[in-house]
Write a protein that holds these residues in place. Structure first.
Motif, mmCIF file in Angstrom:
data_model
loop_
_atom_site.group_PDB
_atom_site.id
_atom_site.type_symbol
_atom_site.label_atom_id
_atom_site.label_comp_id
_atom_site.label_asym_id
_atom_site.label_seq_id
_atom_site.Cartn_x
_atom_site.Cartn_y
_atom_site.Cartn_z
ATOM 1 N N THR A 57 1.045 -1.037 0.009
ATOM 2 C CA THR A 57 0.121 -0.117 -0.271
ATOM 3 C C THR A 57 0.793 1.294 -0.034
ATOM 4 O O THR A 57 2.157 1.254 0.633
ATOM 5 C CB THR A 57 -0.830 0.172 1.353
ATOM 6 O OG1 THR A 57 -0.208 -0.018 2.375
ATOM 7 C CG2 THR A 57 -1.804 -1.078 1.101
ATOM 8 N N ASN A 58 0.229 2.124 -0.494
ATOM 9 C CA ASN A 58 1.174 3.464 -0.712
ATOM 10 C C ASN A 58 0.459 4.644 -0.607
ATOM 11 O O ASN A 58 -0.722 4.816 -1.182
ATOM 12 C CB ASN A 58 1.733 3.559 -2.172
ATOM 13 C CG ASN A 58 2.392 4.703 -2.354
ATOM 14 O OD1 ASN A 58 1.940 5.829 -2.832
ATOM 15 N ND2 ASN A 58 3.870 4.883 -2.309
ATOM 16 N N ASP A 59 0.728 5.806 0.238
ATOM 17 C CA ASP A 59 -0.101 6.832 0.574
ATOM 18 C C ASP A 59 0.619 7.908 0.145
ATOM 19 O O ASP A 59 2.025 8.099 0.781
ATOM 20 C CB ASP A 59 -0.524 7.103 1.816
ATOM 21 C CG ASP A 59 -1.809 5.869 2.578
ATOM 22 O OD1 ASP A 59 -2.800 6.118 2.099
ATOM 23 O OD2 ASP A 59 -1.158 4.719 2.844
ATOM 24 N N ARG A 60 0.426 8.748 -0.503
ATOM 25 C CA ARG A 60 1.115 10.052 -0.933
ATOM 26 C C ARG A 60 0.272 11.420 -0.817
ATOM 27 O O ARG A 60 -0.874 11.480 -1.210
ATOM 28 C CB ARG A 60 1.540 9.980 -2.172
ATOM 29 C CG ARG A 60 2.413 11.030 -2.952
ATOM 30 C CD ARG A 60 3.146 10.954 -4.020
ATOM 31 N NE ARG A 60 1.916 10.800 -5.233
ATOM 32 C CZ ARG A 60 1.522 9.936 -5.892
ATOM 33 N NH1 ARG A 60 1.873 8.728 -5.447
ATOM 34 N NH2 ARG A 60 0.754 10.181 -6.763
ATOM 35 N N ILE A 61 0.750 12.348 -0.070
ATOM 36 C CA ILE A 61 0.101 13.719 0.239
ATOM 37 C C ILE A 61 1.047 14.647 -0.341
ATOM 38 O O ILE A 61 2.410 14.648 0.021
ATOM 39 C CB ILE A 61 -0.111 13.757 1.713
ATOM 40 C CG1 ILE A 61 -0.854 12.941 2.318
ATOM 41 C CG2 ILE A 61 -0.536 15.357 1.656
ATOM 42 C CD1 ILE A 61 -0.946 12.863 3.720
ATOM 43 N N SER A 62 0.467 15.388 -1.306
ATOM 44 C CA SER A 62 1.341 16.490 -2.016
ATOM 45 C C SER A 62 0.882 17.863 -1.911
ATOM 46 O O SER A 62 -0.306 18.043 -1.500
ATOM 47 C CB SER A 62 1.544 16.194 -3.281
ATOM 48 O OG SER A 62 0.261 16.064 -3.862
ATOM 49 N N PHE A 63 1.659 18.843 -1.794
ATOM 50 C CA PHE A 63 1.338 20.243 -1.833
ATOM 51 C C PHE A 63 2.231 21.060 -2.587
ATOM 52 O O PHE A 63 3.536 20.849 -2.819
ATOM 53 C CB PHE A 63 1.326 20.722 -0.529
ATOM 54 C CG PHE A 63 0.986 22.200 -0.205
ATOM 55 C CD1 PHE A 63 -0.255 22.872 -0.303
ATOM 56 C CD2 PHE A 63 1.978 23.070 0.044
ATOM 57 C CE1 PHE A 63 -0.391 24.315 -0.139
ATOM 58 C CE2 PHE A 63 2.290 24.531 -0.046
ATOM 59 C CZ PHE A 63 0.773 25.118 0.006
ATOM 60 N N ASP A 64 1.468 22.184 -3.517
ATOM 61 C CA ASP A 64 2.484 23.075 -4.000
ATOM 62 C C ASP A 64 1.838 24.376 -3.930
ATOM 63 O O ASP A 64 0.518 24.465 -3.959
ATOM 64 C CB ASP A 64 2.671 22.638 -5.766
ATOM 65 C CG ASP A 64 1.441 22.494 -6.249
ATOM 66 O OD1 ASP A 64 0.703 23.610 -6.713
ATOM 67 O OD2 ASP A 64 1.039 21.493 -6.686
ATOM 68 N N LEU A 65 2.621 25.484 -4.211
ATOM 69 C CA LEU A 65 2.261 26.820 -4.068
ATOM 70 C C LEU A 65 3.004 27.701 -5.213
ATOM 71 O O LEU A 65 4.311 27.554 -5.155
ATOM 72 C CB LEU A 65 2.372 27.372 -2.747
ATOM 73 C CG LEU A 65 1.949 28.768 -2.586
ATOM 74 C CD1 LEU A 65 0.408 29.081 -2.580
ATOM 75 C CD2 LEU A 65 2.479 29.279 -1.155
ATOM 76 N N ASP A 66 2.171 28.576 -5.670
ATOM 77 C CA ASP A 66 3.034 29.584 -6.524
ATOM 78 C C ASP A 66 2.366 30.936 -6.492
ATOM 79 O O ASP A 66 1.062 30.943 -6.755
ATOM 80 C CB ASP A 66 2.799 29.039 -8.060
ATOM 81 C CG ASP A 66 3.626 29.907 -9.232
ATOM 82 O OD1 ASP A 66 4.144 31.016 -8.940
ATOM 83 O OD2 ASP A 66 3.895 29.371 -10.211
#
Length: 205
Positions: free
Chosen positions: A107-116
């Motif tokens: 199982t794989n959990d990925r949380i991502s965030f980006d800001l410009d």
């Protein structure tokens, strides 16, 4: 239906593949979809995919029926207003299963965030962040975090551009990924360059 499949022979660290034409049946099902909805000044997107692959594999003279399956879904919320900074946050979860001579699952959990975001008229700030959690069928868990950021200055109609960049500023050392091939269960570790601070000047002709 006739298909081409590799017969695999493993000898110590060596691997030998011989492609053959076989009458063994193979079944491969895949489905995917996504839904996107604008809510006020945001856009919400949901995506999902599933796959199921059944095939016959010969490894070191032993022929077995294998199943390799995967299910995933993701949710992303992104700003959708020109008056607001460009930003998004997302969550993805993946499930993988392998069944043959042995059985395993990940199982794989990925949380991502980006800001410009633009500020003080001529400055731009960008950042991205990702945290990933992995777990296998033996309850072994790994996680890693990757983050980058930059600040740039570019005055309108000025050919010069100045940028300060921080790569891997959390100084994470490795990335760990689990995967299946047609006959192998892999745990891959990728070593990452340490934290780097860079200053750059560019000139546009």
């Amino acid at each position: 239906m006739r298909t081409i499949r590799n017969v695999i022979a493993l000898e110590d660290i060596n691997q030998f593949s011989t492609p053959i034409i076989t009458d063994n049946p193979e079944t491969n099902w895949r489905a995917s979809g996504s839904i996107s909805k604008k809510i006020y000044r945001f856009r919400l997107r949901f995506n999902t995919s599933v796959s199921w692959f059944h095939y016959i594999q010969t490894l070191n003279g032993v022929t077995t029926a294998n199943d390799r399956n995967n299910q995933s879904f993701g949710l992303t919320l992104r700003t959708a207003s020109k008056k607001w900074p460009s930003a998004s946050i997302g969550y993805n979860k993946d499930f993988s299963q392998f069944s043959g001579l042995t059985k395993s699952s990940f199982t794989n959990d990925r949380i991502s965030f980006d800001l410009d975001v633009n500020f003080l008229k001529n400055f731009t700030f960008k950042t991205d962040y990702e945290v990933t959690f992995n777990e296998n069928s033996n309850n072994q868990k790994t996680d890693y975090r990757i983050a980058n950021a930059s600040v740039s200055y570019n005055k309108k109609n000025n050919p010069f551009r100045f940028e300060l960049t921080a790569q891997n500023y959390l100084n994470n050392g490795v990335k760990v990924n689990n995967s299946f091939s047609d006959f192998m269960i892999s745990n891959n570790t990728t070593y990452i360059l340490p934290r780097m601070i860079l200053f750059g000047i560019s000139y546009k002709l």
